[in-house]
Design an enzyme around this catalytic site. Structure first.
Site, mmCIF file in Angstrom:
data_model
loop_
_atom_site.group_PDB
_atom_site.id
_atom_site.type_symbol
_atom_site.label_atom_id
_atom_site.label_comp_id
_atom_site.label_asym_id
_atom_site.label_seq_id
_atom_site.Cartn_x
_atom_site.Cartn_y
_atom_site.Cartn_z
ATOM 1 N N LEU A 53 11.767 -40.398 7.032
ATOM 2 C CA LEU A 53 10.490 -40.210 6.332
ATOM 3 C C LEU A 53 10.124 -41.423 5.470
ATOM 4 C CD1 LEU A 53 10.951 -36.460 5.292
ATOM 5 C CD2 LEU A 53 9.559 -37.370 7.172
ATOM 6 N N ASP A 98 9.939 -50.386 7.346
ATOM 7 C CA ASP A 98 8.836 -49.469 7.035
ATOM 8 C C ASP A 98 8.109 -49.829 5.744
ATOM 9 O OD1 ASP A 98 9.238 -47.869 9.263
ATOM 10 O OD2 ASP A 98 10.701 -46.595 8.238
ATOM 11 N N LYS A 119 6.302 -41.071 4.870
ATOM 12 C CA LYS A 119 5.500 -41.240 6.099
ATOM 13 C C LYS A 119 6.096 -40.383 7.209
ATOM 14 C CE LYS A 119 8.744 -43.710 8.476
ATOM 15 N NZ LYS A 119 9.454 -43.234 9.679
ATOM 16 N N SER A 178 11.931 -46.904 1.740
ATOM 17 C CA SER A 178 10.900 -47.942 1.924
ATOM 18 C C SER A 178 9.725 -47.704 0.985
ATOM 19 C CB SER A 178 10.383 -47.939 3.365
ATOM 20 O OG SER A 178 11.435 -48.175 4.259
ATOM 21 N N PRO A 231 13.326 -36.283 1.264
ATOM 22 C CA PRO A 231 14.705 -36.235 1.758
ATOM 23 C C PRO A 231 15.202 -37.627 2.149
ATOM 24 C CG PRO A 231 13.392 -34.511 2.776
ATOM 25 C CD PRO A 231 12.437 -35.368 2.009
#
Ligand code: C5P
Length: 283
Positions: A100, A135, A9, A104, A95
């Site tokens: 990002l 997240d 994300k 999660s 990564p």
């Protein structure tokens, strides 16, 4: 063997509105799923309730110390399942420690996989997921969402207009709790225009969205890290990105591009300086 994708994300906007009594912070963030993904393989066999995790990165924890293993443990315990072993293999592309949501996403994918296999959905999926990581709830949905609270109060938003996303992670990582701590120490002077971003999404206005990408954490980065983030943003913006910002608590930076060829050129340029550069699409 179950095979699932776990998607990264980005935070198109990220605002922190206050510290809570439980030590966490209330946030207002517009989250966007992307096509950059890890591959998750889950093997379930007869056994005694053991959870194992293996990844292709030596520095990542195995077993239940890995957030994906923790998710499996939480799932098995929720239903009192103790006659099966769960073996998880993760091929990382997202990564790590980048903001990002890679860990999660892996955890959410494990829950989805186990729900499918046992045909038993968690009764309080979002709140259970939130105990695994802030997240994780978003990662069940992807798309474009407004997230509040710790990230568990989710609302669907109109999709980000079609575009290309360049993701670039510099070599350093940033401690999430430390960066939240820095924000507590000072008054936030600039905040994202979350309402304006929602209106731009509703209007399908790519440039209105792109101009409003903004992350409050950038203002509290240590100066060397801030310079690097600014440099990556400059390369993206001068290469044709409509907007660019750090994602989450970093250190990955994203740029969104209306023109996909310009995104490819920027990614090539950034790859000369940073190993972890990717091109993705909104999901
Ligand atoms: O939930 P997660 O494990 O991702 O959070 C990592 C750390 O980040 C927490 O221990 C907390 O220090 C900080 N955090 C926070 N407020 C949030 C999310 C995370 O203070 N909403």
């Amino acid at each position: 063997m179950l095979n699932l994708k776990a998607n990264a994300k980005i935070n198109l906007t990220l605002d922190v509105i206050g510290r809570r009594d439980d030590g966490y912070h209330d946030m207002v963030t517009i989250m966007q799923g992307t096509t950059l993904s890890d591959d998750i393989f889950i093997d379930i066999s007869d056994g005694g309730g053991k959870v194992s995790v293996e990844t292709d990165k030596v520095y990542l924890p195995n077993g239940e110390k890995n957030i994906a293993g923790k998710a499996a443990r939480v799932y098995l315990d929720s239903f009192g399942i103790n006659n099966k072993d769960v073996s998880i293999k993760i091929i990382k592309q997202i990564p790590v420690c980048a903001g990002l949501g890679g860990g999660s996403a892996d955890a959410a994918a494990v829950i989805v996989g186990l729900e499918e296999y046992f045909n038993m959905p968690l009764s309080d999926r979002i709140n259970t997921a939130d105990t695994i990581g802030s997240d994780v709830p978003f990662c069940f949905f992807n798309g474009t969402m407004l997230a509040r609270g710790r990230g568990e109060v989710l609302e669907n938003l109109p999709a980000l207009p079609d575009c290309a996303i360049v993701l670039c992670k510099p070599a350093f990582s940033i401690s999430t709790p430390k960066l939240f701590g820095k924000l507590d120490e000072q008054k936030i002077k600039c905040r994202p225009d979350t309402d304006g971003m929602i209106r731009a999404l509703e209007a399908g206005d790519f440039s209105g969205v792109a101009h409003r990408c903004f992350n409050v954490f950038e203002s509290v980065l240590p100066s060397a890290h801030r310079q690097t983030v600014e440099h990556i943003k400059d390369v993206m913006l001068s290469g044709g990105a409509g907007g660019a910002a750090m994602s989450g608590t970093g250190s990955a930076v994203f740029g969104i591009y209306f023109d996909k060829d310009k995104a490819l050129d920027s990614a090539e340029l950034l790859k000369r300086e940073y190993k972890e550069c990717f091109i993705a699409k909104p999901l």
